[in-house]
Write a protein that holds these residues in place. Structure first.
Motif, PDB file in Angstrom:
ATOM      1  N   VAL A 156     143.039  19.183  38.957  1.00 21.60           N
ATOM      2  CA  VAL A 156     141.837  19.320  38.119  1.00 21.60           C
ATOM      3  C   VAL A 156     140.829  20.240  38.791  1.00 21.60           C
ATOM      4  N   ILE A 157     140.567  20.006  40.065  1.00 24.77           N
ATOM      5  CA  ILE A 157     139.598  20.841  40.786  1.00 24.77           C
ATOM      6  C   ILE A 157     140.076  22.281  40.851  1.00 24.77           C
ATOM      7  N   ALA A 158     141.363  22.473  41.163  1.00 22.37           N
ATOM      8  CA  ALA A 158     141.902  23.833  41.261  1.00 22.37           C
ATOM      9  C   ALA A 158     141.811  24.551  39.924  1.00 22.37           C
ATOM     10  N   TYR A 159     142.120  23.859  38.844  1.00 27.71           N
ATOM     11  CA  TYR A 159     142.059  24.504  37.533  1.00 27.71           C
ATOM     12  C   TYR A 159     140.630  24.892  37.181  1.00 27.71           C
ATOM     13  N   LEU A 160     139.694  24.005  37.412  1.00 29.86           N
ATOM     14  CA  LEU A 160     138.306  24.294  37.050  1.00 29.86           C
ATOM     15  C   LEU A 160     137.692  25.386  37.918  1.00 29.86           C
ATOM     16  N   ILE A 194     147.225  32.490  39.145  1.00 31.16           N
ATOM     17  CA  ILE A 194     146.648  31.215  39.568  1.00 31.16           C
ATOM     18  C   ILE A 194     146.265  30.369  38.350  1.00 31.16           C
ATOM     19  N   ARG A 195     145.828  30.997  37.280  1.00 29.68           N
ATOM     20  CA  ARG A 195     145.496  30.260  36.056  1.00 29.68           C
ATOM     21  C   ARG A 195     146.732  29.547  35.520  1.00 29.68           C
ATOM     22  N   GLU A 196     147.852  30.254  35.451  1.00 27.86           N
ATOM     23  CA  GLU A 196     149.072  29.663  34.902  1.00 27.86           C
ATOM     24  C   GLU A 196     149.600  28.536  35.789  1.00 27.86           C
ATOM     25  N   HIS A 197     149.578  28.730  37.098  1.00 31.41           N
ATOM     26  CA  HIS A 197     150.085  27.690  37.994  1.00 31.41           C
ATOM     27  C   HIS A 197     149.194  26.449  38.007  1.00 31.41           C
ATOM     28  N   THR A 198     147.892  26.634  38.004  1.00 34.80           N
ATOM     29  CA  THR A 198     147.015  25.461  37.992  1.00 34.80           C
ATOM     30  C   THR A 198     147.116  24.732  36.653  1.00 34.80           C
ATOM     31  N   ARG A 199     147.286  25.474  35.573  1.00 35.46           N
ATOM     32  CA  ARG A 199     147.458  24.865  34.255  1.00 35.46           C
ATOM     33  C   ARG A 199     148.743  24.052  34.195  1.00 35.46           C
ATOM     34  N   GLN A 200     149.824  24.627  34.712  1.00 38.16           N
ATOM     35  CA  GLN A 200     151.099  23.918  34.730  1.00 38.16           C
ATOM     36  C   GLN A 200     151.012  22.653  35.585  1.00 38.16           C
ATOM     37  N   ALA A 201     150.405  22.769  36.755  1.00 41.22           N
ATOM     38  CA  ALA A 201     150.282  21.606  37.638  1.00 41.22           C
ATOM     39  C   ALA A 201     149.430  20.519  36.989  1.00 41.22           C
ATOM     40  N   LEU A 202     148.345  20.906  36.356  1.00 42.71           N
ATOM     41  CA  LEU A 202     147.476  19.929  35.701  1.00 42.71           C
ATOM     42  C   LEU A 202     148.199  19.227  34.557  1.00 42.71           C
ATOM     43  N   ASN A 203     148.896  19.977  33.722  1.00 36.46           N
ATOM     44  CA  ASN A 203     149.648  19.364  32.625  1.00 36.46           C
ATOM     45  C   ASN A 203     150.705  18.399  33.153  1.00 36.46           C
ATOM     46  N   PHE A 204     151.416  18.791  34.206  1.00 33.42           N
ATOM     47  CA  PHE A 204     152.456  17.937  34.766  1.00 33.42           C
ATOM     48  C   PHE A 204     151.871  16.639  35.325  1.00 33.42           C
ATOM     49  N   HIS A 205     150.791  16.743  36.064  1.00 33.54           N
ATOM     50  CA  HIS A 205     150.226  15.545  36.691  1.00 33.54           C
ATOM     51  C   HIS A 205     149.518  14.637  35.674  1.00 33.54           C
ATOM     52  N   GLN A 208     146.339  34.286  45.542  1.00 34.60           N
ATOM     53  CA  GLN A 208     146.747  33.539  44.358  1.00 34.60           C
ATOM     54  C   GLN A 208     148.007  32.725  44.639  1.00 34.60           C
ATOM     55  N   ARG A 209     148.960  33.323  45.347  1.00 40.96           N
ATOM     56  CA  ARG A 209     150.179  32.582  45.691  1.00 40.96           C
ATOM     57  C   ARG A 209     149.862  31.411  46.601  1.00 40.96           C
ATOM     58  N   LEU A 210     148.978  31.620  47.578  1.00 40.98           N
ATOM     59  CA  LEU A 210     148.612  30.547  48.501  1.00 40.98           C
ATOM     60  C   LEU A 210     147.960  29.382  47.761  1.00 40.98           C
ATOM     61  N   TRP A 211     146.970  29.672  46.921  1.00 39.81           N
ATOM     62  CA  TRP A 211     146.258  28.606  46.222  1.00 39.81           C
ATOM     63  C   TRP A 211     147.139  27.914  45.197  1.00 39.81           C
ATOM     64  N   ALA A 212     148.035  28.654  44.574  1.00 43.01           N
ATOM     65  CA  ALA A 212     148.972  28.029  43.636  1.00 43.01           C
ATOM     66  C   ALA A 212     149.890  27.064  44.377  1.00 43.01           C
ATOM     67  N   THR A 213     150.376  27.481  45.546  1.00 44.16           N
ATOM     68  CA  THR A 213     151.231  26.611  46.359  1.00 44.16           C
ATOM     69  C   THR A 213     150.471  25.363  46.779  1.00 44.16           C
ATOM     70  N   LEU A 214     149.241  25.532  47.243  1.00 47.78           N
ATOM     71  CA  LEU A 214     148.440  24.382  47.672  1.00 47.78           C
ATOM     72  C   LEU A 214     148.118  23.444  46.512  1.00 47.78           C
ATOM     73  N   THR A 215     147.963  23.981  45.329  1.00 42.08           N
ATOM     74  CA  THR A 215     147.701  23.140  44.163  1.00 42.08           C
ATOM     75  C   THR A 215     148.894  22.240  43.867  1.00 42.08           C
ATOM     76  N   HIS A 216     150.091  22.819  43.899  1.00 41.96           N
ATOM     77  CA  HIS A 216     151.289  22.026  43.633  1.00 41.96           C
ATOM     78  C   HIS A 216     151.502  20.962  44.712  1.00 41.96           C
TER      79      HIS A 216
END
Length: 144
Positions: A62-66, A75-86, A42-50
């Protein structure tokens, strides 16, 4: 249920997770529910998403969140945050592009690019440490 199909599925049976059946979402035959990831994954994928958001704007978040949102709360919270920011930064980019007509956009676009890089790197470092991160200057389009 597709057009012309009777309620209860194609063969008349009641689908679990449907109205009056609280078992939750069901997957088609041959598919299983996504398995939770380990905390390290989860930490790895969250980092890669950002980090991916720096290079691809909306595509990676978008892909990471879906794909990853059902694999763990972190991972849900980090992908959500990244998606909202972008999403917010994409809207700001469009506004800055329009403002190039009055020349202020030529100053604001590089500033926006630097902000995206700085905030995404800070978020990636926080994700790699296992901390939650909330981007500043973000409109919350995707809620929990």
């Amino acid at each position: 249920m597709s057009y012309g199909q009777q309620p209860g599925g194609p063969y008349g049976q009641q689908q679990p997770g449907g109205p009056g059946n609280p078992q939750g979402p069901q997957y088609p035959a041959g598919y299983t529910q996504p398995q939770p990831m380990s905390p390290e994954d989860q930490r790895l994928w969250a980092t890669l998403t950002h980090v991916g958001g720096i290079f691809s704007s909306l595509v990676v978040p978008v892909i990471a969140y879906l794909v990853l949102r059902d694999r763990g709360q972190f991972i849900r919270e980090h992908t959500r945050q990244a998606l909202n920011f972008h999403i917010t930064m994409a809207i700001a980019g469009v506004v800055c592009s329009v403002l190039t007509i009055v020349l202020i956009g030529f100053v604001l676009l590089p500033v926006l690019g630097v902000l995206v890089i700085i905030f995404a790197v800070i978020a990636a470092i926080a994700a790699n440490r296992g901390d939650f991160y909330h981007y500043p200057l973000t409109i919350e389009f995707i809620k929990q």
